[in-house]
Design an enzyme around this catalytic site. Structure first.
Site, PDB file in Angstrom:
ATOM      1  N   HIS A 174       0.998  -1.325   0.026  1.00 56.49           N
ATOM      2  CA  HIS A 174       0.066   0.021   0.049  1.00 56.49           C
ATOM      3  C   HIS A 174       1.054   1.500  -0.211  1.00 56.49           C
ATOM      4  CE1 HIS A 174      -3.281   2.971   1.342  1.00 56.49           C
ATOM      5  NE2 HIS A 174      -3.660   2.446   1.563  1.00 56.49           N
ATOM      6  N   GLU A 276      -0.850   0.968  -5.516  1.00 56.47           N
ATOM      7  CA  GLU A 276      -0.955  -0.306  -4.233  1.00 56.47           C
ATOM      8  C   GLU A 276      -0.638  -1.025  -5.579  1.00 56.47           C
ATOM      9  OE1 GLU A 276      -3.777   0.019  -1.897  1.00 56.47           O
ATOM     10  OE2 GLU A 276      -3.655   2.237  -1.677  1.00 56.47           O
TER      11      GLU A 276
HETATM   12  C1  BG6 Z   1      -7.239   2.538   0.508  1.00 54.34           C
HETATM   13  C2  BG6 Z   1      -8.310   2.193   0.181  1.00 54.34           C
HETATM   14  O1  BG6 Z   1      -6.225   0.938   0.113  1.00 54.34           O
HETATM   15  O2  BG6 Z   1      -6.521   2.477   2.089  1.00 54.34           O
HETATM   16  C3  BG6 Z   1      -9.176   2.750   1.107  1.00 54.34           C
HETATM   17  O3  BG6 Z   1      -8.907   1.666  -1.135  1.00 54.34           O
HETATM   18  C4  BG6 Z   1      -8.423   2.923   2.384  1.00 54.34           C
HETATM   19  O4  BG6 Z   1     -10.720   2.943   0.760  1.00 54.34           O
HETATM   20  C5  BG6 Z   1      -7.875   3.459   2.623  1.00 54.34           C
HETATM   21  O5  BG6 Z   1      -9.509   4.105   3.106  1.00 54.34           O
HETATM   22  C6  BG6 Z   1      -7.165   3.800   3.928  1.00 54.34           C
HETATM   23  O6  BG6 Z   1      -6.899   2.883   4.864  1.00 54.34           O
HETATM   24  P1  BG6 Z   1      -6.089   2.924   5.962  1.00 54.34           P
HETATM   25  O7  BG6 Z   1      -7.056   1.397   7.155  1.00 54.34           O
HETATM   26  O8  BG6 Z   1      -5.276   2.692   5.905  1.00 54.34           O
HETATM   27  O9  BG6 Z   1      -7.461   3.979   6.597  1.00 54.34           O
END
Ligand code: BG6
Length: 306
Positions: A174, A276
């Site tokens: 990510h 990602e």
């Molecule tokens: C992204 C998602 O990968 O991660 C989003 O597509 C999400 O929907 C974002 O809001 C952040 O997620 P988190 O759990 O780290 O706040």
């Protein structure tokens, strides 16, 4: 994020076989929050034991490539906001059990550094997650993250099914990229690719490059393509390639979601974009006993001033 400067060259956290003098340093970024600082002829990087999480990556003579929030949590059980969180063994919400953590278990736990290696091209670090300690996982499997810091940054995540039943693995690398301004960059490489806009649940096909003027949360499907962040403000392109992935998520929270996130300064949504390499939707892998799946990414900066 500004990283503290006081590195401890002799590290109590690194056993003798893991030490690489003048290349690896141990840095406790917060009490009980160890990180490894890598510095070699090509680049430097900081990797947290929590999540096997690359927090920054700076190729020599370049600006930082990854964004990490100055308000990130640095404590066990809370994912670091920024860098490269490892989502494993699923992406986003668990497909059937909403009580399980979003993006899986790996980003919220300490991993173990098990191997280090110095080569002329890169420094390699291998981390393992103690999957037996994750009660809710309920399956025997191994997961390792191999991180190579060089003129390029490579992150590979390998899952092996050690149990008798099939094991389904998904996830994501990510990655939060540092950009000059979300309003002036564009993303290339996904022209004519179908995507699901997760804000509306509708499917579309991308035409040309992607620009940003509002919240963006999409899963591009059936694509193994390289994506490129074109950033005229920083005079650079960031090239992101991947293997073992046919879904690519592109995400920016924009104004309201950024304000709602306690670990992100309100205005910082302008400073990053997440691209990602993902295993999501149908792009997940059912592993039989002793089968493995590797999801990997390679990140390279092209300096447009040269
Ligand atoms: C992204 C998602 O990968 O991660 C989003 O597509 C999400 O929907 C974002 O809001 C952040 O997620 P988190 O759990 O780290 O706040």
């Amino acid at each position: 994020m500004t990283f503290p400067n006081q590195f401890t060259p002799m590290t109590p956290a690194l056993s003798e076989d893991l030490k690489i003098p003048f290349e690896l340093w141990f840095l406790e970024m917060a009490p009980g929050f160890p990180t490894i600082r890598v510095s070699n002829a090509h680049a430097s990087a900081t990797i947290a034991l929590h999540g096997a999480h690359v927090m920054d990556y700076i190729p020599r003579d370049q600006q930082p490539v990854l964004y990490t929030s100055p308000e990130t949590h640095l404590r066990e059980g809370k994912a670091i906001r920024g860098g490269i969180p490892i989502c494993w063994p699923w992406f986003s919400a668990h497909p059937t059990n909403p009580a399980l953590p979003s993006h899986g278990f790996a980003r919220n736990r300490f991993w173990q550094l098990t191997h280090t290696k110095s080569t002329p091209e890169y420094t390699e670090l291998i981390f393992e997650l103690d999957t037996k300690s994750i009660e809710e996982l309920g399956h025997d499997c191994s997961v390792t993250a191999t991180i190579r810091v060089g003129a390029e940054l490579e992150v590979s995540l390998t899952t092996t099914n050690l149990g008798e039943n099939d094991f389904t693995v998904g996830g994501a690398l990510h990655s939060y990229f540092q950009i000059s301004n979300i309003s002036s960059i564009s993303v290339n490489g996904l022209d004519q690719t179908a995507f699901i806009d997760t804000l509306t649940d509708k499917t579309h096909t991308q035409t040309g490059s992607i620009q940003f003027d509002s919240e963006y949360d999409t899963i591009y499907t059936d694509t193994a393509a390289e994506t490129i962040i074109h950033d005229p403000g920083f005079n650079r392109d960031i090239h992101i390639t991947k293997k073992g992935s046919l879904t690519t998520v592109v995400w920016n929270p924009w104004i309201d979601k950024a304000k709602a996130m306690a670990d992100l300064p309100d205005g910082d949504y302008t400073e990053f974009l997440c691209i990602e390499p993902t295993n999501a939707l149908d792009d997940v892998y059912s592993l039989k006993t002793n089968e493995s799946h590797t999801l990997s990414t390679c990140i390279r900066v092209e300096d447009l001033s040269l």
